[in-house]
Design an enzyme around this catalytic site. Structure first.
Site, PDB file in Angstrom:
ATOM      1  N   SER A  90     -28.765 -10.567  78.081  1.00 45.94           N
ATOM      2  CA  SER A  90     -28.878 -10.796  76.642  1.00 45.94           C
ATOM      3  C   SER A  90     -30.330 -11.115  76.261  1.00 45.94           C
ATOM      4  CB  SER A  90     -27.911 -11.905  76.231  1.00 45.94           C
ATOM      5  OG  SER A  90     -27.834 -12.038  74.843  1.00 45.94           O
ATOM      6  N   ALA A  91     -30.616 -12.323  75.796  1.00 51.66           N
ATOM      7  CA  ALA A  91     -31.996 -12.683  75.439  1.00 51.66           C
ATOM      8  C   ALA A  91     -32.933 -12.519  76.622  1.00 51.66           C
ATOM      9  CB  ALA A  91     -32.053 -14.121  74.916  1.00 51.66           C
ATOM     10  N   HIS A 122     -26.227  -5.893  73.743  1.00 51.95           N
ATOM     11  CA  HIS A 122     -24.994  -6.001  72.957  1.00 51.95           C
ATOM     12  C   HIS A 122     -24.887  -4.872  71.934  1.00 51.95           C
ATOM     13  CE1 HIS A 122     -24.762 -10.070  74.597  1.00 51.95           C
ATOM     14  NE2 HIS A 122     -25.897 -10.379  74.018  1.00 51.95           N
ATOM     15  N   GLY A 182     -28.791 -16.239  74.837  1.00 50.90           N
ATOM     16  CA  GLY A 182     -28.794 -17.222  73.772  1.00 50.90           C
ATOM     17  C   GLY A 182     -29.615 -16.681  72.618  1.00 50.90           C
ATOM     18  N   GLU A 219     -22.033  -3.357  76.194  1.00 48.46           N
ATOM     19  CA  GLU A 219     -21.539  -4.444  77.023  1.00 48.46           C
ATOM     20  C   GLU A 219     -21.016  -3.944  78.367  1.00 48.46           C
ATOM     21  OE1 GLU A 219     -23.082  -6.504  75.521  1.00 48.46           O
ATOM     22  OE2 GLU A 219     -21.682  -8.011  74.787  1.00 48.46           O
TER      23      GLU A 219
END
Length: 235
Positions: free
Chosen positions: A122-123, A159, A90, A194
């Site tokens: 991700s985060a 990413h 997020g 990714e």
């Protein structure tokens, strides 16, 4: 003793959330049936409950139960009692702000260093580095500090996108932004494409997944590393 999976993303193109990692996660969380989920990053601004429900769908495929940290009266106690942890993606600024607000950052670091398996995507991967300063996210809130968990002696850029040959977009590439970072900071940055992840187990730190990672070191030319390579030399 520590065991971490630090993944670029939860979902690869054409797949369902965490599908590409489920086989690894089944082994990763083999010693627990329940995983504590930290939904603080709130992708798209969804609620903690909505985010937790989405992740439960994925974990049900490996017969694991997800419990959101927000459902506990004490977030710190939830961390101290956890047998497995997942920090989702997020907005990294939102995630770090909430970890500081709930006094979770140092306790999260301690329990993971003491052996509780940690998955970040991700985060949730971004915060495994020395700082969150190589996030791709907009600063929609202001955390008390950019300092994060420091599970690895470098920063992470999840990413990671390569420049597209012939693209007419005039904005800065990810490579340009990381080079800008190195005008003011000296720690290395690992660009995770990714479908790639870093797995840390005790004293080993390996790149996993189908793609190479790109490594940016201060005052050096960027270079790539093959999947299966050790990242222990990056510091």
């Amino acid at each position: 003793m520590k065991h971490l999976i630090i993944a670029s993303t939860s979902t690869v193109f054409g797949g369902e959330p965490l599908d590409y990692l489920l086989e690894a996660l089944s082994e990763f969380y083999k010693n627990t049936d329940t995983v504590l989920f930290i939904p603080y990053a709130r992708p798209g601004g969804i609620t903690h409950d909505e985010y937790t429900s989405k992740i439960q769908v994925a974990f049900s495929k490996i017969n694991k139960k997800i419990v959101g940290i927000h459902t506990f009266k004490s977030a710190t106690q939830a961390l101290q009692e956890a047998k497995g942890i997942y920090v989702g993606g997020g907005n990294t600024f939102v995630l770090v702000s909430q970890l500081y607000k709930n006094n979770c950052l140092n306790i999260l670091k301690d329990v993971v260093l003491n052996g509780v398996p940690y998955l970040g995507t991700s985060a949730g991967s971004n915060i495994c580095g020395l700082t969150m300063s190589t996030t791709n996210d907009m600063p929609i809130v202001y955390p008390p500090s950019f300092k994060t968990l420091g599970f690895v002696p470098f920063n992470i850029n999840p990413h990671y996108l390569d420049p597209i040959e012939g693209d007419t977009h005039m904005g800065e590439t990810r490579e340009t932004r990381i080079n800008e970072f190195h005008h003011y900071n000296t720690q290395p940055v690992v660009g995770l494409r990714e479908g790639s992840w870093i797995e840390i187990k005790d004293d080993t730190t390996l790149l996993k997944g189908p793609l190479k990672a790109i490594i940016f070191e201060y005052k050096k030319a960027a270079y790539e590393m093959e999947s299966g390579s050790s990242l222990k030399h990056i510091k």
